[in-house]
Motif scaffolding. Structure first.
Motif, PDB file in Angstrom:
ATOM      1  N   ARG A  27       0.828  -1.203   0.000  1.00  0.00           N
ATOM      2  CA  ARG A  27       0.000   0.000   0.000  1.00  0.00           C
ATOM      3  C   ARG A  27       0.864   1.256   0.000  1.00  0.00           C
ATOM      4  NH1 ARG A  27      -1.606   3.874   2.941  1.00  0.00           N
ATOM      5  NH2 ARG A  27      -0.474   3.165   4.789  1.00  0.00           N
ATOM      6  N   GLN A  28       1.911   1.270   0.826  1.00  0.00           N
ATOM      7  CA  GLN A  28       2.747   2.468   0.904  1.00  0.00           C
ATOM      8  C   GLN A  28       3.588   2.662  -0.357  1.00  0.00           C
ATOM      9  OE1 GLN A  28       4.650   3.381   4.715  1.00  0.00           O
ATOM     10  NE2 GLN A  28       3.261   1.954   5.745  1.00  0.00           N
ATOM     11  N   VAL A  29       4.036   1.567  -0.970  1.00  0.00           N
ATOM     12  CA  VAL A  29       4.745   1.682  -2.248  1.00  0.00           C
ATOM     13  C   VAL A  29       3.809   2.252  -3.312  1.00  0.00           C
ATOM     14  CG1 VAL A  29       5.755   0.360  -4.151  1.00  0.00           C
ATOM     15  CG2 VAL A  29       6.484  -0.085  -1.805  1.00  0.00           C
ATOM     16  N   GLY A  30       2.566   1.751  -3.351  1.00  0.00           N
ATOM     17  CA  GLY A  30       1.606   2.272  -4.310  1.00  0.00           C
ATOM     18  C   GLY A  30       1.326   3.749  -4.095  1.00  0.00           C
ATOM     19  N   ARG A  31       1.185   4.133  -2.837  1.00  0.00           N
ATOM     20  CA  ARG A  31       0.949   5.536  -2.507  1.00  0.00           C
ATOM     21  C   ARG A  31       2.146   6.402  -2.913  1.00  0.00           C
ATOM     22  NH1 ARG A  31      -2.451   9.754  -1.801  1.00  0.00           N
ATOM     23  NH2 ARG A  31      -1.980  11.022   0.045  1.00  0.00           N
ATOM     24  N   TYR A  32       3.348   5.908  -2.701  1.00  0.00           N
ATOM     25  CA  TYR A  32       4.558   6.634  -3.067  1.00  0.00           C
ATOM     26  C   TYR A  32       4.600   6.874  -4.572  1.00  0.00           C
ATOM     27  CZ  TYR A  32       9.589   7.567  -3.584  1.00  0.00           C
ATOM     28  OH  TYR A  32      10.802   8.130  -3.898  1.00  0.00           O
ATOM     29  N   ARG A  33       4.291   5.848  -5.348  1.00  0.00           N
ATOM     30  CA  ARG A  33       4.296   5.990  -6.811  1.00  0.00           C
ATOM     31  C   ARG A  33       3.218   6.966  -7.268  1.00  0.00           C
ATOM     32  NH1 ARG A  33       5.522  -0.224  -7.443  1.00  0.00           N
ATOM     33  NH2 ARG A  33       7.760  -0.117  -7.866  1.00  0.00           N
ATOM     34  N   GLU A  34       2.081   6.915  -6.613  1.00  0.00           N
ATOM     35  CA  GLU A  34       0.993   7.830  -6.950  1.00  0.00           C
ATOM     36  C   GLU A  34       1.400   9.284  -6.709  1.00  0.00           C
ATOM     37  OE1 GLU A  34      -3.277   8.987  -4.916  1.00  0.00           O
ATOM     38  OE2 GLU A  34      -2.648   6.878  -4.878  1.00  0.00           O
ATOM     39  N   LEU A  35       2.119   9.532  -5.611  1.00  0.00           N
ATOM     40  CA  LEU A  35       2.493  10.898  -5.255  1.00  0.00           C
ATOM     41  C   LEU A  35       3.681  11.428  -6.053  1.00  0.00           C
ATOM     42  CD1 LEU A  35       2.189  10.730  -1.349  1.00  0.00           C
ATOM     43  CD2 LEU A  35       0.614  11.847  -2.941  1.00  0.00           C
ATOM     44  N   THR A  36       4.618  10.550  -6.402  1.00  0.00           N
ATOM     45  CA  THR A  36       5.877  11.011  -6.998  1.00  0.00           C
ATOM     46  C   THR A  36       6.029  10.695  -8.478  1.00  0.00           C
ATOM     47  OG1 THR A  36       7.074   8.967  -6.478  1.00  0.00           O
ATOM     48  CG2 THR A  36       7.003  10.673  -4.766  1.00  0.00           C
ATOM     49  N   GLY A  37       5.317   9.693  -8.960  1.00  0.00           N
ATOM     50  CA  GLY A  37       5.494   9.260 -10.335  1.00  0.00           C
ATOM     51  C   GLY A  37       6.717   8.381 -10.530  1.00  0.00           C
ATOM     52  N   GLU A  38       7.420   8.056  -9.450  1.00  0.00           N
ATOM     53  CA  GLU A  38       8.621   7.218  -9.531  1.00  0.00           C
ATOM     54  C   GLU A  38       8.242   5.749  -9.698  1.00  0.00           C
ATOM     55  OE1 GLU A  38      11.774   8.094  -9.557  1.00  0.00           O
ATOM     56  OE2 GLU A  38      11.499  10.240  -9.216  1.00  0.00           O
ATOM     57  N   THR A  39       9.078   5.007 -10.410  1.00  0.00           N
ATOM     58  CA  THR A  39       8.866   3.562 -10.587  1.00  0.00           C
ATOM     59  C   THR A  39       9.783   2.766  -9.681  1.00  0.00           C
ATOM     60  OG1 THR A  39       8.229   3.894 -12.895  1.00  0.00           O
ATOM     61  CG2 THR A  39       8.831   1.665 -12.241  1.00  0.00           C
ATOM     62  N   ARG A  40      11.077   3.063  -9.745  1.00  0.00           N
ATOM     63  CA  ARG A  40      12.046   2.382  -8.888  1.00  0.00           C
ATOM     64  C   ARG A  40      11.933   2.935  -7.474  1.00  0.00           C
ATOM     65  NH1 ARG A  40      13.291  -1.959 -11.544  1.00  0.00           N
ATOM     66  NH2 ARG A  40      14.888  -2.261  -9.948  1.00  0.00           N
ATOM     67  N   ILE A  41      12.103   2.060  -6.491  1.00  0.00           N
ATOM     68  CA  ILE A  41      11.891   2.444  -5.097  1.00  0.00           C
ATOM     69  C   ILE A  41      13.192   2.394  -4.306  1.00  0.00           C
ATOM     70  CG2 ILE A  41      10.670   1.897  -2.950  1.00  0.00           C
ATOM     71  CD1 ILE A  41       8.838   2.894  -5.149  1.00  0.00           C
ATOM     72  N   ARG A  42      13.516   3.506  -3.662  1.00  0.00           N
ATOM     73  CA  ARG A  42      14.561   3.568  -2.644  1.00  0.00           C
ATOM     74  C   ARG A  42      13.844   3.622  -1.304  1.00  0.00           C
ATOM     75  NH1 ARG A  42      19.586   5.457  -4.303  1.00  0.00           N
ATOM     76  NH2 ARG A  42      19.862   6.594  -2.340  1.00  0.00           N
ATOM     77  N   LEU A  43      14.265   2.801  -0.346  1.00  0.00           N
ATOM     78  CA  LEU A  43      13.463   2.621   0.866  1.00  0.00           C
ATOM     79  C   LEU A  43      14.300   2.749   2.133  1.00  0.00           C
ATOM     80  CD1 LEU A  43      10.629   0.105   1.426  1.00  0.00           C
ATOM     81  CD2 LEU A  43      12.563   0.004   2.998  1.00  0.00           C
ATOM     82  N   ASP A  44      13.717   3.403   3.136  1.00  0.00           N
ATOM     83  CA  ASP A  44      14.245   3.356   4.495  1.00  0.00           C
ATOM     84  C   ASP A  44      13.041   3.273   5.426  1.00  0.00           C
ATOM     85  OD1 ASP A  44      13.303   6.086   4.947  1.00  0.00           O
ATOM     86  OD2 ASP A  44      15.055   6.746   3.805  1.00  0.00           O
ATOM     87  N   GLY A  45      13.243   3.429   6.723  1.00  0.00           N
ATOM     88  CA  GLY A  45      12.130   3.203   7.636  1.00  0.00           C
ATOM     89  C   GLY A  45      12.007   4.264   8.718  1.00  0.00           C
ATOM     90  N   HIS A  46      10.786   4.629   9.035  1.00  0.00           N
ATOM     91  CA  HIS A  46      10.492   5.509  10.165  1.00  0.00           C
ATOM     92  C   HIS A  46      10.954   4.797  11.432  1.00  0.00           C
ATOM     93  CE1 HIS A  46       8.508   8.884  11.964  1.00  0.00           C
ATOM     94  NE2 HIS A  46       7.587   8.179  12.591  1.00  0.00           N
ATOM     95  N   GLN A  47      11.854   5.441  12.202  1.00  0.00           N
ATOM     96  CA  GLN A  47      12.468   4.841  13.393  1.00  0.00           C
ATOM     97  C   GLN A  47      13.300   3.613  13.019  1.00  0.00           C
ATOM     98  OE1 GLN A  47       8.916   4.201  15.724  1.00  0.00           O
ATOM     99  NE2 GLN A  47       8.800   6.345  16.338  1.00  0.00           N
ATOM    100  N   HIS A  48      13.793   3.582  11.762  1.00  0.00           N
ATOM    101  CA  HIS A  48      14.658   2.506  11.247  1.00  0.00           C
ATOM    102  C   HIS A  48      13.962   1.139  11.325  1.00  0.00           C
ATOM    103  CE1 HIS A  48      17.745   5.559  11.267  1.00  0.00           C
ATOM    104  NE2 HIS A  48      17.598   5.730  12.567  1.00  0.00           N
ATOM    105  N   ILE A  49      12.643   1.134  11.214  1.00  0.00           N
ATOM    106  CA  ILE A  49      11.861  -0.085  11.379  1.00  0.00           C
ATOM    107  C   ILE A  49      12.149  -1.109  10.290  1.00  0.00           C
ATOM    108  CG2 ILE A  49       9.816   0.541  10.006  1.00  0.00           C
ATOM    109  CD1 ILE A  49       9.763  -0.808  13.605  1.00  0.00           C
ATOM    110  N   HIS A  50      12.654  -0.647   9.145  1.00  0.00           N
ATOM    111  CA  HIS A  50      12.907  -1.557   8.019  1.00  0.00           C
ATOM    112  C   HIS A  50      14.041  -2.536   8.288  1.00  0.00           C
ATOM    113  CE1 HIS A  50      15.880   1.599   7.607  1.00  0.00           C
ATOM    114  NE2 HIS A  50      16.516   0.913   6.677  1.00  0.00           N
ATOM    115  N   LEU A  51      14.882  -2.254   9.303  1.00  0.00           N
ATOM    116  CA  LEU A  51      16.003  -3.149   9.603  1.00  0.00           C
ATOM    117  C   LEU A  51      15.632  -4.274  10.568  1.00  0.00           C
ATOM    118  CD1 LEU A  51      18.927  -0.574   9.887  1.00  0.00           C
ATOM    119  CD2 LEU A  51      18.488  -2.188   8.035  1.00  0.00           C
ATOM    120  N   VAL A  52      14.445  -4.214  11.173  1.00  0.00           N
ATOM    121  CA  VAL A  52      13.988  -5.319  12.016  1.00  0.00           C
ATOM    122  C   VAL A  52      13.862  -6.562  11.127  1.00  0.00           C
ATOM    123  CG1 VAL A  52      12.089  -6.174  13.417  1.00  0.00           C
ATOM    124  CG2 VAL A  52      12.802  -3.785  13.604  1.00  0.00           C
TER     125      VAL A  52
END
Length: 419
Positions: free
Chosen positions: A243-268
């Protein structure tokens, strides 16, 4: 300019640090030896115990004793192999070479202090070698800001810094109250800049939509080691990510995704594994890591502050998680930054903390296969935090209300802009 008194104090400080690491390594040697002695013969247990002590010295001397030369990075592994081989050889041959006429006390002193002297020579040489290599591979760290789209005050600071060349990238909180306007303004900047999806799982819409999802970094970390819990939350993690990737593409028009995390949650681990499983499908090609070298020449009050505010504990946890994440990212062909600053002094990246962190990143050699070093800050102008709490961002509301947000904005503006 160093005075004789300053030089003496520096040497004494290093000697104390060397002794601390040496005592810790000796304690590890003794503990492992006694433990293994219960199940193994001593001639086999001792080399294993000595290896454990060598690893402790290898890490301790790089991160603490010689941190000015290493920038808080490890020595090359060959120095560990050299130290281990030399010490085992010397300790095996030395008792045979000592003359029989030498008294027992003298023999003991030679046997104990010869490895100590050898280690001092080896680690000093390793430090000088590392310092030369770092000098030859200086890099310009990138400056990055999180929480674009959180509030108008945050967006104003980030966009102003990006326009003036004081900021190289930002991370978009796609469910933030001002995300649509912030994304449009960022795209309108014109010059190519790095924009990342700031994956958020601990607050915002996904908190109310996912009753099975743990509510904090610690709870997600605990879920990572509980198989049944991992299986239970995995579908919700996948739903939130898509859902968040889809929302990101909708807002930015970007296809490729660079990702990090709020409070570094993506590293869990449970979150990272979910991201990696969907990386090809969602076209995720870069993920942030937080391998942070320890800065040098900081006043003791700065270290006291990071201990009191939990920065050191966060640093320890995220060092481990980043070390686990990097090989996974490389195996999946996903890029990441080579070094990072922004955990030790999270939320307080200003003054000497920022200056010394940038210096540590600049002198950290760029590792093969990894991208440029990254310094993270959370700049913002003034604004009301009440609306954030009402929109489900209570944690960020408290963070945003701190006067440190303006201090970080000022600190970024004080450093020379990038071309």
């Amino acid at each position: 300019m160093n005075t004789p008194r300053t030089t003496t104090l520096q040497r004494l400080n290093r000697l104390v640090r060397y002794g601390m690491v040496g005592v810790a390594a000796a304690a590890i040697h003794y503990g492992v030896l006694r433990g293994l002695g219960l199940i193994l013969v001593e001639w086999l247990a001792n080399p294993i115990a000595f290896l454990a002590a060598s690893v402790a010295g290898f890490l301790g001397h790089a991160l603490l004793t010689f941190r000015e030369e290493t920038g808080g990075q490890r020595f090359a592994r060959r120095w560990l192999l050299l130290q281990y081989a030399v010490n085992l050889s010397v300790c095996g041959v030395l008792p045979v070479l000592l003359p029989a006429a030498l008294g027992q006390n003298a023999r003991d002193l030679v046997l104990v202090f010869t490895p100590t002297v050898l280690n001092a020579l080896i680690w000093s040489r390793a430090a000088r070698f590392t310092a030369r290599r770092r000098t030859q591979s200086q890099q310009t760290p990138l400056r990055h800001a999180d929480d674009l789209g959180l509030a108008a005050g945050v967006d104003a600071a980030i966009l102003e810094l990006a326009r003036s060349g004081h900021l190289d990238g930002a991370s978009l909180l796609v469910d933030g109250p001002t995300a649509p306007e912030a994304a449009q303004a960022w795209v309108g900047l014109g010059r190519p800049r790095s924009l990342c999806l700031h994956l958020c799982l601990t607050e915002g819409p996904d908190r109310s939509a996912g009753p099975n999802l743990p509510a904090s970094f610690g709870q997600l970390l605990l879920a990572s080691v509980l198989p049944q819990r991992r299986a239970l939350i995995r579908p919700q993690l996948e739903h939130s990510l898509r859902r968040q990737v889809g929302r990101y593409r909708e807002l930015t028009g970007e296809t490729r995704i660079r990702l990090d995390g709020h409070q570094h949650i993506h590293l869990v681990p449970v979150v990272l594994d979910t991201v990696l499983n969907l990386a090809e499908e969602l076209q995720i090609d870069w993920i942030r890591t937080t391998a942070e070298p320890l800065p040098t020449e900081l006043h003791w009050t700065a270290w006291a502050s990071t201990v009191c505010h939990g920065g050191l504990l966060k640093w320890l946890v995220l060092q481990v998680l980043s070390a686990q994440a990097e090989p996974k990212l490389l195996a999946h062909g996903i890029g990441t930054n080579g070094a990072f600053a922004g955990v030790l002094f999270t939320g307080r990246m200003a003054g000497s903390a920022m200056t010394r962190s940038l210096a540590a990143l600049a002198s950290t050699g760029r590792r093969r296969g990894l991208g440029p070093a990254l310094l993270l800050a959370h700049p913002a102008g003034e604004g009301s935090a009440k609306a954030l709490a009402q929109r489900g961002f209570a944690l960020s509301a408290h963070f945003f209300a701190s006067p440190w947000r303006q201090e970080e904005w000022k600190a970024l503006r004080a450093h020379a802009p990038h071309e």
